[in-house]
Design a protein around this motif. Structure first.
Motif, PDB file in Angstrom:
ATOM      1  N   ALA A 203       0.822  -1.214   0.000  1.00  0.00           N
ATOM      2  CA  ALA A 203       0.000   0.000   0.000  1.00  0.00           C
ATOM      3  C   ALA A 203       0.850   1.255   0.000  1.00  0.00           C
ATOM      4  O   ALA A 203       0.475   2.287  -0.553  1.00  0.00           O
ATOM      5  CB  ALA A 203      -0.926  -0.015   1.215  1.00  0.00           C
ATOM      6  N   LYS A 204       2.025   1.155   0.579  1.00  0.00           N
ATOM      7  CA  LYS A 204       2.893   2.322   0.731  1.00  0.00           C
ATOM      8  C   LYS A 204       3.717   2.597  -0.527  1.00  0.00           C
ATOM      9  O   LYS A 204       4.073   3.749  -0.811  1.00  0.00           O
ATOM     10  CB  LYS A 204       3.832   2.079   1.922  1.00  0.00           C
ATOM     11  CG  LYS A 204       4.535   3.313   2.444  1.00  0.00           C
ATOM     12  CD  LYS A 204       5.490   2.942   3.585  1.00  0.00           C
ATOM     13  CE  LYS A 204       4.780   2.276   4.734  1.00  0.00           C
ATOM     14  NZ  LYS A 204       5.711   1.949   5.842  1.00  0.00           N
ATOM     15  N   HIS A 205       4.032   1.579  -1.300  1.00  0.00           N
ATOM     16  CA  HIS A 205       4.962   1.730  -2.431  1.00  0.00           C
ATOM     17  C   HIS A 205       4.309   1.233  -3.727  1.00  0.00           C
ATOM     18  O   HIS A 205       4.253   0.018  -3.976  1.00  0.00           O
ATOM     19  CB  HIS A 205       6.247   0.945  -2.178  1.00  0.00           C
ATOM     20  CG  HIS A 205       6.882   1.225  -0.859  1.00  0.00           C
ATOM     21  ND1 HIS A 205       7.387   2.462  -0.511  1.00  0.00           N
ATOM     22  CD2 HIS A 205       7.093   0.409   0.215  1.00  0.00           C
ATOM     23  CE1 HIS A 205       7.891   2.408   0.708  1.00  0.00           C
ATOM     24  NE2 HIS A 205       7.722   1.182   1.168  1.00  0.00           N
ATOM     25  N   ASP A 206       3.861   2.138  -4.576  1.00  0.00           N
ATOM     26  CA  ASP A 206       3.186   1.727  -5.812  1.00  0.00           C
ATOM     27  C   ASP A 206       4.144   1.124  -6.827  1.00  0.00           C
ATOM     28  O   ASP A 206       3.717   0.437  -7.763  1.00  0.00           O
ATOM     29  CB  ASP A 206       2.409   2.888  -6.429  1.00  0.00           C
ATOM     30  CG  ASP A 206       3.298   4.051  -6.833  1.00  0.00           C
ATOM     31  OD1 ASP A 206       4.489   4.029  -6.482  1.00  0.00           O
ATOM     32  OD2 ASP A 206       2.792   4.978  -7.489  1.00  0.00           O
ATOM     33  N   VAL A 207       5.453   1.332  -6.669  1.00  0.00           N
ATOM     34  CA  VAL A 207       6.403   0.702  -7.595  1.00  0.00           C
ATOM     35  C   VAL A 207       6.417  -0.810  -7.403  1.00  0.00           C
ATOM     36  O   VAL A 207       6.875  -1.558  -8.270  1.00  0.00           O
ATOM     37  CB  VAL A 207       7.838   1.261  -7.406  1.00  0.00           C
ATOM     38  CG1 VAL A 207       7.918   2.703  -7.842  1.00  0.00           C
ATOM     39  CG2 VAL A 207       8.298   1.100  -5.973  1.00  0.00           C
ATOM     40  N   LEU A 208       5.919  -1.282  -6.263  1.00  0.00           N
ATOM     41  CA  LEU A 208       5.795  -2.715  -6.015  1.00  0.00           C
ATOM     42  C   LEU A 208       4.439  -3.237  -6.458  1.00  0.00           C
ATOM     43  O   LEU A 208       4.315  -4.363  -6.942  1.00  0.00           O
ATOM     44  CB  LEU A 208       5.969  -3.005  -4.510  1.00  0.00           C
ATOM     45  CG  LEU A 208       7.261  -2.540  -3.855  1.00  0.00           C
ATOM     46  CD1 LEU A 208       7.172  -2.704  -2.347  1.00  0.00           C
ATOM     47  CD2 LEU A 208       8.448  -3.319  -4.401  1.00  0.00           C
ATOM     48  N   ARG A 209       3.447  -2.394  -6.326  1.00  0.00           N
ATOM     49  CA  ARG A 209       2.066  -2.806  -6.528  1.00  0.00           C
ATOM     50  C   ARG A 209       1.754  -3.173  -7.976  1.00  0.00           C
ATOM     51  O   ARG A 209       0.840  -3.946  -8.241  1.00  0.00           O
ATOM     52  CB  ARG A 209       1.154  -1.677  -6.054  1.00  0.00           C
ATOM     53  CG  ARG A 209      -0.286  -2.076  -5.836  1.00  0.00           C
ATOM     54  CD  ARG A 209      -0.980  -1.121  -4.909  1.00  0.00           C
ATOM     55  NE  ARG A 209      -0.948   0.258  -5.374  1.00  0.00           N
ATOM     56  CZ  ARG A 209      -0.405   1.273  -4.672  1.00  0.00           C
ATOM     57  NH1 ARG A 209       0.167   1.035  -3.511  1.00  0.00           N
ATOM     58  NH2 ARG A 209      -0.439   2.492  -5.146  1.00  0.00           N
ATOM     59  N   CYS A 210       2.509  -2.625  -8.888  1.00  0.00           N
ATOM     60  CA  CYS A 210       2.155  -2.790 -10.313  1.00  0.00           C
ATOM     61  C   CYS A 210       3.178  -3.602 -11.103  1.00  0.00           C
ATOM     62  O   CYS A 210       3.194  -3.548 -12.329  1.00  0.00           O
ATOM     63  CB  CYS A 210       2.019  -1.401 -10.956  1.00  0.00           C
ATOM     64  SG  CYS A 210       0.947  -0.290 -10.052  1.00  0.00           S
ATOM     65  N   ILE A 211       4.058  -4.330 -10.431  1.00  0.00           N
ATOM     66  CA  ILE A 211       5.045  -5.134 -11.148  1.00  0.00           C
ATOM     67  C   ILE A 211       4.352  -6.258 -11.909  1.00  0.00           C
ATOM     68  O   ILE A 211       3.466  -6.925 -11.390  1.00  0.00           O
ATOM     69  CB  ILE A 211       6.080  -5.721 -10.170  1.00  0.00           C
ATOM     70  CG1 ILE A 211       6.910  -4.587  -9.550  1.00  0.00           C
ATOM     71  CG2 ILE A 211       7.002  -6.713 -10.864  1.00  0.00           C
ATOM     72  CD1 ILE A 211       7.886  -5.051  -8.508  1.00  0.00           C
ATOM     73  N   SER A 253      13.132   5.704 -20.363  1.00  0.00           N
ATOM     74  CA  SER A 253      12.228   6.857 -20.414  1.00  0.00           C
ATOM     75  C   SER A 253      10.774   6.437 -20.248  1.00  0.00           C
ATOM     76  O   SER A 253       9.966   7.157 -19.660  1.00  0.00           O
ATOM     77  CB  SER A 253      12.410   7.606 -21.733  1.00  0.00           C
ATOM     78  OG  SER A 253      12.201   6.712 -22.827  1.00  0.00           O
ATOM     79  N   ALA A 254      10.428   5.251 -20.773  1.00  0.00           N
ATOM     80  CA  ALA A 254       9.035   4.810 -20.707  1.00  0.00           C
ATOM     81  C   ALA A 254       8.788   4.023 -19.429  1.00  0.00           C
ATOM     82  O   ALA A 254       9.569   3.143 -19.073  1.00  0.00           O
ATOM     83  CB  ALA A 254       8.723   3.942 -21.922  1.00  0.00           C
ATOM     84  N   CYS A 255       7.693   4.325 -18.746  1.00  0.00           N
ATOM     85  CA  CYS A 255       7.345   3.618 -17.513  1.00  0.00           C
ATOM     86  C   CYS A 255       6.768   2.247 -17.856  1.00  0.00           C
ATOM     87  O   CYS A 255       5.907   2.124 -18.719  1.00  0.00           O
ATOM     88  CB  CYS A 255       6.339   4.434 -16.706  1.00  0.00           C
ATOM     89  SG  CYS A 255       5.934   3.678 -15.114  1.00  0.00           S
ATOM     90  N   ARG A 256       7.261   1.213 -17.191  1.00  0.00           N
ATOM     91  CA  ARG A 256       6.844  -0.148 -17.479  1.00  0.00           C
ATOM     92  C   ARG A 256       5.815  -0.680 -16.491  1.00  0.00           C
ATOM     93  O   ARG A 256       5.466  -1.859 -16.515  1.00  0.00           O
ATOM     94  CB  ARG A 256       8.065  -1.077 -17.490  1.00  0.00           C
ATOM     95  CG  ARG A 256       9.048  -0.768 -18.611  1.00  0.00           C
ATOM     96  CD  ARG A 256      10.041  -1.902 -18.795  1.00  0.00           C
ATOM     97  NE  ARG A 256      10.980  -2.011 -17.682  1.00  0.00           N
ATOM     98  CZ  ARG A 256      11.184  -3.119 -16.987  1.00  0.00           C
ATOM     99  NH1 ARG A 256      10.484  -4.204 -17.244  1.00  0.00           N
ATOM    100  NH2 ARG A 256      12.062  -3.152 -16.023  1.00  0.00           N
ATOM    101  N   LEU A 257       5.356   0.177 -15.568  1.00  0.00           N
ATOM    102  CA  LEU A 257       4.390  -0.290 -14.583  1.00  0.00           C
ATOM    103  C   LEU A 257       3.040  -0.552 -15.230  1.00  0.00           C
ATOM    104  O   LEU A 257       2.601   0.200 -16.100  1.00  0.00           O
ATOM    105  CB  LEU A 257       4.213   0.744 -13.463  1.00  0.00           C
ATOM    106  CG  LEU A 257       5.395   0.968 -12.507  1.00  0.00           C
ATOM    107  CD1 LEU A 257       4.974   1.919 -11.409  1.00  0.00           C
ATOM    108  CD2 LEU A 257       5.876  -0.333 -11.913  1.00  0.00           C
TER     109      LEU A 257
END
Length: 376
Positions: A203-211, A253-257
């Motif tokens: 919940a705290k880190h969205d870089v983990l949530r969307c892998i 440059s492109a976000c992969r999430l």
């Protein structure tokens, strides 16, 4: 009972149990071997000078006093103190005989023992392990992070660790807290995932949530009840992870999430190689740095205590090895001193043997006290 050594005789009228020299040495050797199995590493050097590292930590509940909500019995009259953690060596050298709890590995932590946060347990104990011991008491480690683990409490249920509890405990890779499997809910088999990430960190880190592609399990939970469960085939994911991907350190440059479509808390169980899927675009790198998650992109090794190869030896074996490694002149002098002491001890014990009297601990202590007085 086995035959007593010379100078030690059984006294059937003595109500106290008698321990022979042989049985004492055997018992001592067994204790030494047991200690070597539990604490196999060297403990002659504190990790303080290594700075903020990922290392096994311990907390002393004798030297620190928790707030009332973390006291397990009736409220302690001692003043509340700040939580503190110490390295492996200090837990042994400075806090033997205290109630010490094991916290396992935590990141970016510098040993507190001997600092303003946790002063030495005894005079000249812990500080003797630190090169900067004279100034330590004035400072505290400002970068260390603390949670309820330092009082012995774990999991989202916030309970004191019970070794007799049959629940399996799983450590979160991000926050390093431990969770009961029953408090997590549905989970995959242990061999089907590499790391667990608790729903609080997700919940705290969205870089983990969307892998993408690394999730062997996504358990969406609300109010303690499983609302939605998505189980992804572990073998499929392992195959996908073998495909060539950009270097995890290379900025893109492109976000992969993936789009974040999950609005409820969820636990994640990640398969081998999941960190290769972390997005390294400029925006995500900035989030990682701001949220102090750099360990996701760099080496995250635990600094373990150096193994002590001599811990499996008895004191006698260690002494003999030390004697063999000495300069010959010093070795001869040491052997001569030992021989002279042996003769004096036999003479001291002769009257006990003649009279059939039991040799007590007080008798032996008296002998060595007399020897010390003669040397002064």
């Amino acid at each position: 009972m086995s035959e007593l050594p010379a100078g030690l005789h059984d006294d059937q009228t003595n109500s106290e149990p008698i321990v022979t020299a042989h049985s004492f040495l055997v018992q001592q050797a067994d204790l030494e071997r047991e200690a070597a199995e539990v604490l196999p590493g060297k403990f002659d050097e504190c990790t303080y000078d290594k700075g903020y590292i990922r290392q096994p930590l311990y907390a002393c509940l004798t030297c620190t006093h928790p707030p009332s909500n973390y006291q397990r019995t009736k409220p302690d009259a001692s003043a509340e103190t700040a939580p503190a953690g110490m390295c492996y060596s200090c837990s042994i050298e400075c806090h033997t005989g205290h109630e010490v709890i094991e916290l396992f590995a935590k990141r970016e932590f510098q040993c507190d023992c001997g600092t303003a946060r946790l002063l030495p347990a005894g005079e000249g104990s812990c500080c003797e392990l630190k090169s900067t011991r004279k100034m330590l008491a004035k400072f505290a480690n400002t970068k260390n992070s603390y949670n309820h683990n330092f009082w012995g409490f774990y999991c989202r249920c916030d309970t004191f660790y019970n070794p007799d509890d049959e629940a399996v405990m799983i450590q979160c890779f991000i926050c390093n807290d431990w969770y009961h499997d029953r408090c997590i809910g549905k989970a995959p088999d242990e061999g089907d995932y590499e790391d667990y990430i608790c729903r609080e960190c997700v919940a705290k880190h969205d870089v983990l949530r969307c892998i993408d592609t690394t999730l062997v399990f996504r358990g969406v939970v609300a109010d303690g009840v499983d609302r939605q469960v998505e189980v992804v085939d572990a073998e499929e994911n392992k195959a996908e992870n073998t495909e060539e991907r950009p270097s995890k350190k290379a900025k893109t440059s492109a976000c992969r999430l993936l789009p974040d479509t999950v609005s409820q808390p969820m636990d994640l169980f990640m398969v081998d190689g999941w960190k290769n899927d972390i997005c390294t675009c400029t925006g995500c790198i900035k989030k990682i740095e701001t949220q102090k998650l750099e360990f996701l992109l760099d080496s995250d090794e635990i600094v373990e205590p150096e193994m002590d190869d001599t811990r499996g030896e008895s004191l006698y074996e260690s002494a003999m090895k030390k004697l063999q490694g000495m300069d010959r002149t010093r070795a001869v002098d040491a052997a001569s001193a030992y021989h002279a002491m042996s003769i004096k001890l036999k003479e001291y014990l002769r009257p006990f043997a003649s009279a059939g009297k039991v040799v007590t601990q007080q008798d032996i202590s008296k002998f060595f006290d007399e020897q010390k007085q003669q040397t002064h």
